[in-house]
Motif scaffolding. Structure first.
Motif, mmCIF file in Angstrom:
data_model
loop_
_atom_site.group_PDB
_atom_site.id
_atom_site.type_symbol
_atom_site.label_atom_id
_atom_site.label_comp_id
_atom_site.label_asym_id
_atom_site.label_seq_id
_atom_site.Cartn_x
_atom_site.Cartn_y
_atom_site.Cartn_z
ATOM 1 N N GLY A 68 0.789 -1.219 0.000
ATOM 2 C CA GLY A 68 0.000 0.000 0.000
ATOM 3 C C GLY A 68 0.820 1.266 0.000
ATOM 4 N N ASP A 69 2.151 1.133 0.082
ATOM 5 C CA ASP A 69 3.026 2.306 0.097
ATOM 6 C C ASP A 69 4.167 2.112 -0.909
ATOM 7 O OD1 ASP A 69 3.295 4.882 1.377
ATOM 8 O OD2 ASP A 69 5.106 4.150 2.341
ATOM 9 N N GLU A 70 3.806 1.687 -2.117
ATOM 10 C CA GLU A 70 4.789 1.285 -3.115
ATOM 11 C C GLU A 70 5.296 2.478 -3.926
ATOM 12 O OE1 GLU A 70 1.803 -0.213 -2.822
ATOM 13 O OE2 GLU A 70 2.146 -2.337 -2.388
ATOM 14 N N TRP A 71 6.095 3.307 -3.309
ATOM 15 C CA TRP A 71 6.734 4.429 -3.978
ATOM 16 C C TRP A 71 7.962 4.834 -3.183
ATOM 17 C CZ3 TRP A 71 7.578 9.423 -2.042
ATOM 18 C CH2 TRP A 71 7.049 9.657 -0.761
ATOM 19 N N GLY A 72 8.825 5.611 -3.815
ATOM 20 C CA GLY A 72 10.013 6.078 -3.129
ATOM 21 C C GLY A 72 10.516 7.365 -3.747
ATOM 22 N N PHE A 73 11.652 7.856 -3.269
ATOM 23 C CA PHE A 73 12.197 9.111 -3.771
ATOM 24 C C PHE A 73 13.717 9.067 -3.736
ATOM 25 C CE2 PHE A 73 11.561 9.611 0.776
ATOM 26 C CZ PHE A 73 12.744 10.195 1.211
ATOM 27 N N ALA A 79 13.346 13.312 -7.272
ATOM 28 C CA ALA A 79 12.611 12.509 -8.251
ATOM 29 C C ALA A 79 11.773 11.491 -7.492
ATOM 30 C CB ALA A 79 13.563 11.796 -9.218
ATOM 31 N N ILE A 80 10.533 11.329 -7.900
ATOM 32 C CA ILE A 80 9.627 10.329 -7.316
ATOM 33 C C ILE A 80 9.688 9.073 -8.175
ATOM 34 C CG2 ILE A 80 7.225 9.808 -6.719
ATOM 35 C CD1 ILE A 80 8.422 11.989 -5.003
ATOM 36 N N ALA A 88 19.623 6.823 -2.576
ATOM 37 C CA ALA A 88 18.955 5.596 -2.978
ATOM 38 C C ALA A 88 17.518 5.928 -3.375
ATOM 39 C CB ALA A 88 18.969 4.584 -1.835
ATOM 40 N N ILE A 89 16.750 4.922 -3.763
ATOM 41 C CA ILE A 89 15.296 5.106 -3.818
ATOM 42 C C ILE A 89 14.798 4.796 -2.411
ATOM 43 C CG2 ILE A 89 13.122 4.405 -4.843
ATOM 44 C CD1 ILE A 89 14.574 3.694 -7.375
ATOM 45 N N GLU A 90 14.606 5.860 -1.642
ATOM 46 C CA GLU A 90 14.230 5.738 -0.232
ATOM 47 C C GLU A 90 12.757 5.345 -0.131
ATOM 48 O OE1 GLU A 90 16.618 6.168 1.914
ATOM 49 O OE2 GLU A 90 18.099 7.345 0.799
ATOM 50 N N MET A 91 12.444 4.450 0.809
ATOM 51 C CA MET A 91 11.055 3.991 0.932
ATOM 52 C C MET A 91 10.804 3.435 2.330
ATOM 53 S SD MET A 91 10.978 0.273 -0.975
ATOM 54 C CE MET A 91 11.777 -1.142 -0.200
ATOM 55 N N SER A 92 9.525 3.268 2.666
ATOM 56 C CA SER A 92 9.157 2.443 3.815
ATOM 57 C C SER A 92 9.250 0.987 3.369
ATOM 58 C CB SER A 92 7.744 2.765 4.284
ATOM 59 O OG SER A 92 6.801 2.447 3.262
ATOM 60 N N GLY A 93 9.368 0.060 4.301
ATOM 61 C CA GLY A 93 9.518 -1.327 3.866
ATOM 62 C C GLY A 93 9.467 -2.310 5.008
ATOM 63 N N PHE A 94 9.774 -3.560 4.680
ATOM 64 C CA PHE A 94 9.792 -4.621 5.689
ATOM 65 C C PHE A 94 10.970 -5.554 5.428
ATOM 66 C CE2 PHE A 94 7.660 -6.733 2.202
ATOM 67 C CZ PHE A 94 8.124 -8.044 2.270
#
Length: 487
Positions: free
Chosen positions: A144-149, A172-173, A320-326
């Motif tokens: 549900g949070d599949e994006w990064g920057f 950049a997104i 990096a492509i920073e993101m939330s994750g597991f």
């Protein structure tokens, strides 16, 4: 997904059939939960991306200190799941603006999930001197949070490897399509990510923490007082010393005497150190195993700073492509493993560093375009075997080359920071020049970027628009220009 033998499947079906005959729906559900939990990882640190780091069900932290209390406990051999926010704790948004980057505080970063206390099968915790083997069984973005920057900080506010050439805040997104990433701000590029955590580490002992603070304070107070690093790179702070500003200490309540004391001692998470920490090694991906030194009882494992993809060096800093994750992890304790396998490179037995195994899952590329750099700076000055100068030259060569194919230099800078490119120190003995290389997989582009006899394509059709999101640079520091470049 776990593979089950036909016998296991048959036994599970028989048991589930038995449960279906139970009269109490509550008892039935409880037993079903117990059974199904044995076939999946246990969630030990949950994350709600709509909440701030300090509002999470289990408190996060952004410092290293032995007295930050563990939020969970795991046993060796168990597969467990840890969720985490992006490094900024949600401070950077997917709005099409770079203002959030320009005004971000890059020193208040790396909200970590944990600490996690690790026990053996008999309930005995990991001990100082052990090695903690941490296997990455699975990982990815939070559903549900599949994006990064990817971004560059303003030169007055953190900068980056090439901040003297690129002083503006940019962003950049990226959006994810399974294992692939693409960005509206860097069109014509799509690549599979080598997803990994930027930070995996154990808690330091007080002895090790004091070593960190003393040596970094010495550097801050007596280091070269110059705006240049290696005489060619704009200087960021020599070290980021303990500070109460923005300090989050997990379960230790802010404002208490205990919090005040620990906040003035706790180490920042920005550099990697003996405990692992912020090493930003892109190969720590699915199937990897990291062997971390244990400095306190229980090890107190923490992790964070998830990256969908990153190039070697993470050159733009927020790169990096920073993101939330597991992460889904499994631990093993190797008793007395530090003495057995790690040789101290310093004055105490604590001066050791982790080792790791690269996992078997990574993108495959068969064709690369490789750019060389030597330790001669933009002014033409010779440096002696300086790998940092050589790597800067290799990156600048790659950026300028890609601009011939329609990309702005800001687009190329962000791309080389986050795509799966390979950086190498290729020569370090042939004085006076160190040789560094940067290899770019050609398959990530929708055009052939190799040199060829009929020249590079020209005209509006290859101009890659829109460009990256960008702010103005309002500072007064001088910028470095390529003296022989026409642009």
């Amino acid at each position: 997904m776990h593979l089950m033998t036909s016998a296991t499947t048959r036994n599970l079906c028989i048991f589930l059939s038995y449960l279906s005959q139970l009269p109490s729906s509550k008892s039935k559900q409880q037993n079903l939960d117990i059974v199904m939990a044995s076939y999946g990882p246990r969630l030990v640190v949950p994350i709600d991306v709509k909440k701030k780091p300090w509002e999470q069900k289990l408190p996060l932290h952004n410092r290293w200190h032995p007295d930050i209390p563990p939020v969970a406990e795991v046993t060796v051999g168990d597969v467990f799941r840890v969720e985490m926010v992006d490094f900024s704790g949600g401070g950077i948004t997917k709005e099409y603006t770079a203002e959030d980057i320009k005004h971000a505080n890059p020193s208040i970063v790396h909200y970590l999930s944990g600490p996690i206390r690790v026990l053996d099968k008999d309930g005995t915790p990991a001990k100082p001197g052990d090695l903690l083997a941490v296997e990455i069984c699975n990982l990815g973005p939070l559903p549900g949070d599949e994006w990064g920057f990817t971004a560059t900080f303003d030169r007055e506010n953190g900068g980056g490897f090439l901040t003297d050439h690129f002083p503006c805040a940019t962003k950049a997104i990226w959006y994810f399509e399974g294992i692939y990433a693409y960005s509206p701000q860097i069109p014509g590029v799509r690549f599979p990510g080598l997803t990994h955590p930027g930070i995996v580490g154990t808690a330091p002992s007080m002895e090790l923490l004091n070593i960190w603070n003393e040596r970094e304070r010495e550097l801050e107070e007596n280091g070269l007082n110059s705006m240049k690093l290696c005489e060619v790179l704009h200087q960021r702070p020599l070290a980021n010393l303990p500070s109460t500003k923005g300090c989050v200490l997990g379960g230790i309540k802010e404002g208490t005497p205990e919090w005040e004391k620990i906040a003035l001692e706790a180490a920042r998470t920005i550099p990697g150190r003996e405990n692992g920490g912020n090493c930003d090694i892109k190969n720590l991906s699915s199937g990897s195993k990291i062997y971390l030194p244990v400095f306190i009882e229980g090890a107190n494992l923490s992790t964070g700073d998830m990256h969908f993809s990153q190039g070697d060096g993470e050159i733009s800093f927020c790169g990096a492509i920073e993101m939330s994750g597991f992460l889904e992890l499994k631990c093993e304790i190797i008793r007395d493993g530090m003495k057995e396998y790690l040789t101290p490179m310093g004055p105490t037995p604590l001066h050791v560093n982790p080792i790791f195994e690269i996992g078997p899952v990574e993108p495959r590329f068969s064709e690369w375009l490789v750019f060389e750099g030597i330790s001669v700076d933009e002014s033409g000055k010779q440096h002696y075997l300086d790998a940092t100068v050589a790597y800067k030259r290799a990156v600048l060569n790659a950026i300028d080359y890609l601009s011939k194919f329609g990309y702005s230099k800001e687009q190329s800078y962000l791309l080389l920071s986050c795509c799966p490119c390979e950086g190498r120190i290729s020569g370090i003995v042939d004085s006076p020049n160190a040789i560094a290389t940067l290899a770019i997989p050609t398959a990530i582009f929708d055009q052939d970027i190799r040199p060829r006899a009929n020249k590079v394509p020209v005209g509006p059709r290859i101009v890659r628009k829109p460009d990256v999101l960008k702010c103005t640079y309002d500072g007064n520091l001088a910028t470095t220009r390529n003296l022989s470049s026409a642009t």
